[in-house]
Scaffold this active site. Structure first.
Site, PDB file in Angstrom:
ATOM      1  N   TYR B 176      30.364  -2.539 -12.950  1.00  0.00           N
ATOM      2  CA  TYR B 176      29.455  -2.278 -11.844  1.00  0.00           C
ATOM      3  C   TYR B 176      28.762  -3.543 -11.369  1.00  0.00           C
ATOM      4  O   TYR B 176      28.885  -3.929 -10.213  1.00  0.00           O
ATOM      5  CB  TYR B 176      28.350  -1.343 -12.323  1.00  0.00           C
ATOM      6  CG  TYR B 176      28.312  -0.030 -11.674  1.00  0.00           C
ATOM      7  CD1 TYR B 176      27.111   0.571 -11.377  1.00  0.00           C
ATOM      8  CD2 TYR B 176      29.482   0.634 -11.371  1.00  0.00           C
ATOM      9  CE1 TYR B 176      27.085   1.813 -10.807  1.00  0.00           C
ATOM     10  CE2 TYR B 176      29.453   1.864 -10.809  1.00  0.00           C
ATOM     11  CZ  TYR B 176      28.253   2.459 -10.532  1.00  0.00           C
ATOM     12  OH  TYR B 176      28.222   3.692  -9.977  1.00  0.00           O
ATOM     13  N   GLU B 183      30.683  -8.509  -4.403  1.00  0.00           N
ATOM     14  CA  GLU B 183      30.545  -8.022  -3.033  1.00  0.00           C
ATOM     15  C   GLU B 183      29.418  -8.744  -2.303  1.00  0.00           C
ATOM     16  O   GLU B 183      29.591  -9.243  -1.187  1.00  0.00           O
ATOM     17  CB  GLU B 183      30.275  -6.514  -3.035  1.00  0.00           C
ATOM     18  CG  GLU B 183      31.483  -5.692  -3.518  1.00  0.00           C
ATOM     19  CD  GLU B 183      31.101  -4.263  -3.901  1.00  0.00           C
ATOM     20  OE1 GLU B 183      30.168  -3.712  -3.283  1.00  0.00           O
ATOM     21  OE2 GLU B 183      31.743  -3.703  -4.803  1.00  0.00           O
TER      22      GLU B 183
END
Lengths: 308, 254
Positions: B176, B183
């Site tokens: 995660y 990102e």
């Protein structure tokens, strides 16, 4: 005598919340809700959902205890609907916002556009016309909320007001920003386009108002009865022949008119989103009409004649 | 967020035991499952996706071995990455037609955010394709998706190895934050090029009386990670506790 007793359990935990000892057989659910509030004042009647089955449908306020399928001790399940706010309050807040916000942009209040534009006025007629139309639309809505509409529900969940106001206020600010911008470009086809759009807008506003009045007259004051709406002598109501919810049809029409008038993409997007939502509502209303009335006119579509 | 949302929110693509999704309690209730034809389709879908992401994983490893460095590996797996990540749009359809019991809204957000990063950021801003941050999220996504799709495949066939379930609910702890970092860094790297080229932006005056600043939009996207990521992350932690301890108890009684 055998007077019914009522026990109220929490629908989720089955915990015994309240035991009402001598209840009148003719007592309505509304009265039971009032009695329940006495022992649990934080749960005012509007936020109580009472049902015969924990997963079943809510009982209506008008239902009479004796007429329900219960024994001498009625077991009712309680669900907390959460903090409630009246529909009237929500509508007034939702509509007053756009009225006020649009005017802030129209008058070019400081900090929106560059300093040299503060309190200046647009040189385009259509911009002034748009302000009149937009303001008229929301003033009409406010007045209808106060004097025309008869609401079947008193309240809605509190969180709705935040959701609804964000939607109405947000879009109002977004479209007002562009229409009243110093770099606003008037419609490509000029006065012709504006006149046509204005005609559409006015006709649809009149239509929408006519439908609201017709729906009001369908239901006597204070009652919650439902009847099939039919066309009246007012030609605007003849749309009832073809659709179940002509008020939504006219509303979409008004916004399409406004979009053509201003030739502003955000207005078109707002119309599209509104149309989507109103179509969902119209289909729901249409479905409940069909379920409730055997003799419902078969030609009618929910919102767009013959199509949708 | 794309990485996070993919793990947390997706409960679908068929399957029975031990699925976790946003708001769904893990249940051993026998639900009325999809018909045999639907199950066959979903199994094929999930197998193909598992295979696709394995291809990407293998592609990364081979490229690394061939080049001798981990920089600019994006180019070697660009095509399968685009194909299989975009293919995940089908999952929205699956929810919409009801063959998968997940929420359409949640699935849409998760898939669209991935597709957005692939096409609207990485593909559109060529200059970021050589950034190391791209490798960071590609690796995170690849491992996550291989596990996720095999999880669904096995669930559909009612033969879920504990290892897969464990992997799905444990590896996210590292994957995660890794994916989110990749990102965010990629979007951040794209900003100056977006500003310079005026990419996907339109300014006034124009005849549609509309403006859009893609640069500002990307910044808003980055800011949205702040409230969303912790929620998704802690939801998964909560799910992990529920699902893995539940299985432990079951094992005790065997």
């Amino acid at each position: 005598g055998r007077q019914p007793r009522v026990e109220i359990l929490d629908a989720k935990t089955r915990e015994k919340l309240c035991f009402l000892d001598k209840v009148e057989p003719q007592a309505t659910i509304a009265e039971i809700k009032n009695l329940f509030t006495k022992t649990h004042p934080q749960w005012y009647p509007a936020r109580q959902s009472l049902r015969l089955d924990p997963k079943g449908k809510s009982l209506k306020d008008e239902d009479v205890l004796q007429k329900l399928p219960v024994g001498t001790t009625a077991t009712l399940y309680f669900r907390d609907l959460g903090a409630q706010i009246s529909w009237v309050t929500v509508f007034l807040t939702e509509y007053a916002g756009p009225l006020f916000i649009y005017l802030l942009f129209y008058f070019r209040v400081p900090f929106i556009y560059g300093r040299k534009y503060d309190f200046t006025s647009s040189r385009h007629t259509v911009v002034h016309l748009a302000c009149i139309c937009h303001s008229f639309h929301y003033i009409k809505r406010l007045l209808e909320t106060l004097f025309v509409h008869r609401f079947s529900h008193g309240t809605m969940p509190l969180r709705n007001i935040f959701k609804n106001c964000t939607y109405y206020w947000g879009f109002a600010a977004w479209m007002a920003y562009y229409i009243n911008h110093p770099l606003y470009t008037p419609p490509t086809y000029g006065a012709q386009q504006v006149k046509l759009a204005l005609a559409i807008f006015v006709i649809c506003q009149l239509g929408n108002f006519s439908i609201h009045m017709a729906l009001r007259d369908l239901r006597p004051a204070g009652s919650k009865t439902r009847k099939i709406p039919y066309p009246t002598r007012n030609p605007f109501t003849w749309l009832f022949l073809l659709v179940s919810c002509p008020n939504y049809t006219y509303e979409v029409g008004s916004w399409i008119g406004f979009a053509i008038m201003t030739q502003c993409l955000p207005v078109a997007l707002f119309s599209l989103v509104g149309f989507t939502q109103m179509t969902i509502w119209a289909k729901g209303k249409h479905r409940s009409y069909l379920k409730e009335f055997r003799d419902y006119p078969p030609l009618r579509m929910p919102i767009i004649p013959f199509l949708l | 967020m794309a990485a996070a949302a993919a793990i947390a929110a997706s409960k679908g693509n068929g399957g029975g035991g031990g699925r976790a999704g946003a708001g769904e309690a893990s249940s051993s209730r026998r639900k009325k499952g999809p018909g045999p034809l639907t199950t066959a389709y979903l199994v094929i879908y999930n197998v193909v996706m598992t295979a696709g992401w394995l291809v990407i994983a293998v592609g990364l490893v081979r490229a690394y071995l061939a080049k001798g460095s981990y920089h600019s590996l994006y180019y070697s797996i660009e095509k399968p990455l685009k194909f299989f990540q975009t293919g995940a749009l089908l999952e929205i359809l699956h929810c919409a037609i009801g063959i998968v019991p997940s929420s359409v809204v949640l699935t849409s957000i998760q898939v669209m955010s991935r597709v957005f990063l692939i096409w609207a950021v990485t593909h559109s801003v060529k200059e970021v394709q050589s950034e190391d941050s791209v490798l960071l999220f590609v690796i995170a996504w690849t491992i996550t998706e291989i596990i996720r799709y095999s999880f669904y495949t096995f669930s559909l066939l009612n033969h879920l190895p504990y290892l897969i379930k464990w992997a799905r609910y444990t590896l996210f702890i590292v994957l995660y934050p890794m994916g989110v970092s990749g990102e965010l860094l990629t979007i951040y790297a794209a900003l100056p090029f977006v500003r310079q080229a005026g990419l996907y932006s339109i300014s006034l005056p124009n005849k549609y009386n509309f403006s859009f600043d893609y640069y500002a939009f990307l910044i808003l996207i980055m800011i949205s990670y702040i409230p969303l990521f912790p929620q998704l992350y802690f939801h998964m932690i909560h799910q992990r506790r529920k699902i893995l301890s539940h299985t432990e108890e079951h094992k005790k009684f065997e």
